[in-house]
Scaffold this active site. Structure first.
Site, PDB file in Angstrom:
ATOM      1  N   SER A  54       0.800  -1.227   0.000  1.00 49.16           N
ATOM      2  CA  SER A  54       0.000   0.000   0.000  1.00 49.16           C
ATOM      3  C   SER A  54       0.834   1.279   0.000  1.00 49.16           C
ATOM      4  O   SER A  54       0.298   2.354  -0.263  1.00 49.16           O
ATOM      5  CB  SER A  54      -0.944   0.015   1.206  1.00 49.16           C
ATOM      6  OG  SER A  54      -0.213   0.085   2.419  1.00 49.16           O
ATOM      7  N   LYS A 118       1.120   5.002   7.097  1.00 44.79           N
ATOM      8  CA  LYS A 118       0.548   5.798   6.012  1.00 44.79           C
ATOM      9  C   LYS A 118       1.186   7.192   6.020  1.00 44.79           C
ATOM     10  O   LYS A 118       1.948   7.547   6.914  1.00 44.79           O
ATOM     11  CB  LYS A 118      -0.975   5.940   6.165  1.00 44.79           C
ATOM     12  CG  LYS A 118      -1.747   4.632   6.199  1.00 44.79           C
ATOM     13  CD  LYS A 118      -1.746   3.898   4.877  1.00 44.79           C
ATOM     14  CE  LYS A 118      -2.514   2.583   4.983  1.00 44.79           C
ATOM     15  NZ  LYS A 118      -2.441   1.783   3.738  1.00 44.79           N
TER      16      LYS A 118
END
Length: 258
Positions: A54, A118
């Protein structure tokens, strides 16, 4: 000439308190050496690894990196001692707000246990939206430019030899990084406007079409600042990069980078 008795020049016996002092100092030094890894992990740096794609191209699957725990202070989730009863649960000791563009590790708000990594793109009060794959912050499109396509990574779940569209984004504060666009008009390429609540952050993965992040309110949503563990500081081992270097015939120095 005066003669000296043999006992007068024999070895001098140290007083008991000097021997005890040396023993205590040695014991304290040994304890400090044994405790150093625990202290470093608790207060300064903690290692993590990347299990998913990701965050490609910034972080590859299998990368092992250090998270610096002190830049944003410590919350009830990261303070290694008993949390002071005089502080509210949402407080941070020596706290600071992450900047847009920082890559951070945080505890998933749903369970306060699972760790995600993230990039911060939205701060409290920001309006965040995706339009046709372009990131908008406070109704202004984030600057981006097309760069060379990515190859050699199975970034989109398919063949590692497929070419993936790559962009370089530059946030309003000057933070610049690369992102991937696996498919045109993907599911997350157009969203509603997200207004970041007070005390929360909006996170995105750099692999935009292959990342579960704050765009999915039911899974991650807005991340409380107290859930942030720290800022990604340095990659110190990367199996994927070492394999690429080996294929290219180069010698890896083993040094970390960020």
């Amino acid at each position: 000439m005066t003669s000296l008795d043999a006992g007068a020049i024999g070895p001098k016996r140290e007083p008991w308190w000097a021997i005890a002092g040396i023993f205590i100092a040695g014991f304290a030094l040994l304890c400090l050496l044994l405790a150093s890894p625990v202290l470093i992990r608790s207060f300064l740096y903690q290692p993590f690894n990347i299990p998913s794609s990701s965050n490609i191209p910034t972080l590859l699957v299998g990368d092992v990196f250090f998270v610096s725990k002190y830049p944003y202070g410590y919350s009830r989730f990261t303070w290694p001692l008993s949390w002071p009863c005089s502080l509210p649960p949402s407080a941070r000791i020596w706290g600071a707000t992450p900047a847009r563009g920082d890559v951070v590790a945080f505890f998933l708000p749903k369970d306060n246990a699972t760790v995600y990594i993230k990039r911060v793109v939205g701060l409290p009060g920001d309006r965040v939206q995706m339009k046709d794959g372009v990131l908008y912050i406070n109704d202004t499109a984030v600057e981006r430019e097309r760069v060379e396509d990515l190859t050699g990574e199975a970034a989109c779940g398919g063949d590692a030899n497929e070419r993936v569209t790559r962009w370089r984004e530059t946030l309003p504060n000057g933070a610049s990084y690369e992102t991937l666009d696996c498919v045109s008009h993907g599911f997350f390429d157009n969203t509603n406007v997200f207004v970041v609540p007070d005390g929360r952050l909006f996170m995105l993965g750099d692999n935009r079409d292959n990342s579960t992040d704050s765009r999915v309110l039911s899974q991650i949503g807005y991340v409380p600042i107290e859930n942030v563990i720290g800022r990604a500081a340095m990659i110190f081992f990367s199996a994927a990069r070492a394999e690429k270097a080996s294929r290219a015939g180069s010698v890896s120095s083993g040094s970390g980078r960020w």
